[in-house]
Design an enzyme around this catalytic site. Structure first.
Site, PDB file in Angstrom:
ATOM      1  CG  ASP A   1      -2.093   0.886   1.123  1.00  0.00           C
ATOM      2  OD1 ASP A   1      -2.075   1.794   0.281  1.00  0.00           O
ATOM      3  OD2 ASP A   1      -3.065   0.685   1.876  1.00  0.00           O
ATOM      4  CG  ASP A   2      -0.320   4.969   0.049  1.00  0.00           C
ATOM      5  OD1 ASP A   2      -1.111   4.585  -0.820  1.00  0.00           O
ATOM      6  OD2 ASP A   2      -0.603   5.854   0.877  1.00  0.00           O
TER       7      ASP A   2
ATOM      8  CB  CYS B   1      -6.427   2.823  -1.690  1.00  0.00           C
ATOM      9  SG  CYS B   1      -5.189   3.804  -0.847  1.00  0.00           S
TER      10      CYS B   1
ATOM     11  CE  LYS C   1      -6.478   0.475   1.659  1.00  0.00           C
ATOM     12  NZ  LYS C   1      -5.550   1.602   1.514  1.00  0.00           N
TER      13      LYS C   1
ATOM     14  CG  HIS D   1     -10.156   1.176   0.603  1.00  0.00           C
ATOM     15  ND1 HIS D   1      -9.138   1.984   0.154  1.00  0.00           N
ATOM     16  CD2 HIS D   1     -11.198   2.011   0.858  1.00  0.00           C
ATOM     17  CE1 HIS D   1      -9.525   3.236   0.138  1.00  0.00           C
ATOM     18  NE2 HIS D   1     -10.779   3.285   0.564  1.00  0.00           N
TER      19      HIS D   1
ATOM     20  CG  HIS E   1      -1.959   3.995   3.660  1.00  0.00           C
ATOM     21  ND1 HIS E   1      -2.325   4.988   4.544  1.00  0.00           N
ATOM     22  CD2 HIS E   1      -2.752   4.163   2.564  1.00  0.00           C
ATOM     23  CE1 HIS E   1      -3.276   5.728   4.007  1.00  0.00           C
ATOM     24  NE2 HIS E   1      -3.545   5.263   2.795  1.00  0.00           N
TER      25      HIS E   1
ATOM     26  CG  ASP F   1      -2.211   0.749  -3.121  1.00  0.00           C
ATOM     27  OD1 ASP F   1      -1.086   1.278  -3.083  1.00  0.00           O
ATOM     28  OD2 ASP F   1      -3.123   1.033  -2.312  1.00  0.00           O
ATOM     29  CG  ASN F   2      -1.777   4.294  -4.466  1.00  0.00           C
ATOM     30  OD1 ASN F   2      -2.816   3.891  -3.942  1.00  0.00           O
ATOM     31  ND2 ASN F   2      -0.774   4.769  -3.737  1.00  0.00           N
TER      32      ASN F   2
ATOM     33  CE  LYS G   1      -3.090   7.357  -1.560  1.00  0.00           C
ATOM     34  NZ  LYS G   1      -3.197   6.936  -0.152  1.00  0.00           N
TER      35      LYS G   1
END
Length: 485
Positions: A13-14, A51, A105, A107, A201, A259-260, A277
């Site tokens: 994540d991130d 995300c 996660k 989301h 994240h 994810d990004n 992001k």
């Protein structure tokens, strides 16, 4: 008949483009580097700028414009979720005989019970439902940003008693237990594990022993972030060791994906790519990705074919598991397994729609009649060319901070889009997006605008409702979870 391979999908994540060792990072990632070197590095691989858009396309194999999730993200107080009208990757792998499990996660919406992961094809779920939370206390705030509520659950409901258990460690340990139990069953069913780490994240929280390894980094955010990456790399190492100890590694495919783009304000870095992001520049959407594992016969390859996160559903279900795609709504993803495992096999993808967001604030003036409105945020990639319209968000180049001489990195702000709303880049020749070609090649701009207009004709309306007061966890037992019966 040979048993179908186990599939482990790790989603970070991130996690920034510049934050993995083999991209020249100051952060050491020996586990990820070794897995990538022993497998196939995906160096023309794309995700979404934020995300839940990426997660929705991974799980459904469909573009955001076809699921109504094309604007921003799914907020925890909205009556919105990934639609139920098409099976998920877990549904399809389960049909093929897989035991399916998810950790971490979600989301993708949870206002009703049927949207929870265990009702979307996963045999078991352990994790959190919102966009982020405390790594130690596992809580997330309400709209007022003053009241915090537990967001940790499994199939049975809320999970209590984990306060102080660092989430990267906790999720890794849960994965090890799933692998061990799967091996003990001696089942003929292969394993599918979707490992959606919270790391890296924000909030920037990490055990001191990991942060100490990076004491040479004087920037506080970057140093903590580096320690968090260290825990992520260790987590993947422990999962691979668990697979080896269980005798499962030689029949396992492992996929790693971000994810990004990295969030610069929270320690991440995407240099030399432009933006971060949330941006439609490469720093927001160019993903770190690779395929590895004992069952992968293709090794030591750098793949530069165009691959997108929506491709994983058909690639894993059909290409890896030999399953059927019958019963899905039309997919936007392609089976890229021949491209990933073959030599000089071109991508099955003719183009890539990064997104069309008609709800995003319009920017600048409409430049062309009778085609796509350039004020509207959108981006498309066709061959070497990428077109962006509207407001793309941050367009900076930011070097990673390393010592006190550059405490916040070398930020080179782009000032070219105060009113500008069209960019054209040759991404193959100019991956860092320094040279806008829109004025030089107006015919290419017109062609790509026409393509966006035509593709948008297939879109469903965005589903982005206002916050629902009934979602307040104070009204629902003090925990985040479904609130509509």
């Amino acid at each position: 008949m040979a048993q179908k391979p186990n599939i482990i999908f790790v989603l970070a994540d991130d996690y920034g483009f510049n934050d993995i060792g083999y991209h020249g990072s100051q952060i050491k990632t020996p586990t990820l580097d070794k897995l990538a070197e022993e497998g196939v590095k995906l160096e023309n691989y794309y995700v979404q700028p934020r995300c839940s858009p990426t997660r929705s396309q991974l799980i459904s194999g469909r573009y955001q414009i076809h699921t109504g999730l094309q604007h921003e993200i799914l907020w925890r107080w909205q009556r919105a979720a990934l639609p139920l009208n098409s099976p998920t990757i877990a549904d399809k792998l389960k049909e093929t005989g897989y035991s399916t499990h998810m950790i971490g996660k979600w989301h993708l919406g949870f206002y009703r019970e049927e949207f929870l992961p265990q009702n979307r094809g996963f045999d078991s779920y352990f994790g959190y439902l919102s966009c982020s939370e405390g790594y130690y206390n596992h809580t997330k705030d309400w709209l007022d940003h003053k009241h915090w509520y537990l967001d940790l659950r499994d199939n049975s409901g809320p999970v209590y008693g984990k306060d102080g258990h660092y989430s990267t460690h906790m999720f890794t340990e849960h994965a090890e237990n799933i692998i061990s139990r799967h091996a003990e069953k001696s089942s003929s069913s292969p394993l599918f594990l979707y490992m959606a780490y919270e790391a890296v994240h924000s909030p920037l929280e990490v055990p001191e022993s990991y942060e100490k390894k990076y004491k040479f980094i004087k920037d506080d955010n970057r140093r903590k972030y580096a320690g968090m990456v260290d825990t992520l790399d260790e987590g993947v190492r422990n999962i691979t060791n668990a697979l080896k100890q269980a005798g499962m590694w030689e029949n396992t495919i492992i996929v790693f994906s971000t994810d990004n783009g990295g969030q610069i304000k929270a320690g991440g870095n995407n240099y030399p790519l432009r933006g971060w992001k949330g941006s439609l520049f490469e720093g927001g959407i160019r993903g770190v990705g690779f395929v590895s594992g004992g069952a992968l016969k293709t090794r030591g390859v750098v793949n530069r074919e165009l691959i997108h996160v929506s491709d994983w559903l058909p690639t894993l279900v059909k290409g890896v598991a030999g399953g059927s795609l019958n019963g899905t709504l039309p997919l936007d993803g392609f089976n890229q397994w021949p491209t990933i495992t073959g030599k000089d096999v071109p991508s099955a993808r003719p183009y890539l729609l990064h997104n069309i967001d008609i709800l995003y604030r319009k920017h600048g003036k409409k430049l062309y009649p009778h085609t796509w409105d350039t004020r509207v945020r959108a981006a498309i990639r066709v061959g070497d060319l990428k077109l962006i319209t509207g407001q793309p968000d941050n367009g900076s180049w930011v070097k990673p901070p390393s010592d006190e001489s550059v405490p916040h990195g070398d930020v080179i702000f782009s000032k070219d889009h105060k009113h500008k709303n069209v960019w054209l880049f040759n991404i193959t020749a100019d991956p860092t997006e320094h040279h806008d070609l829109s004025k030089k090649f107006p015919e290419h701009v017109q062609h790509l605008l026409d393509m966006i207009l035509a593709i948008n004709g297939t879109a469903v309306p965005p589903n982005y409702p206002k916050p629902d007061p009934a979602s307040n966890p104070a009204l629902n037992g003090g925990v985040w979870g479904p609130w509509v019966k």
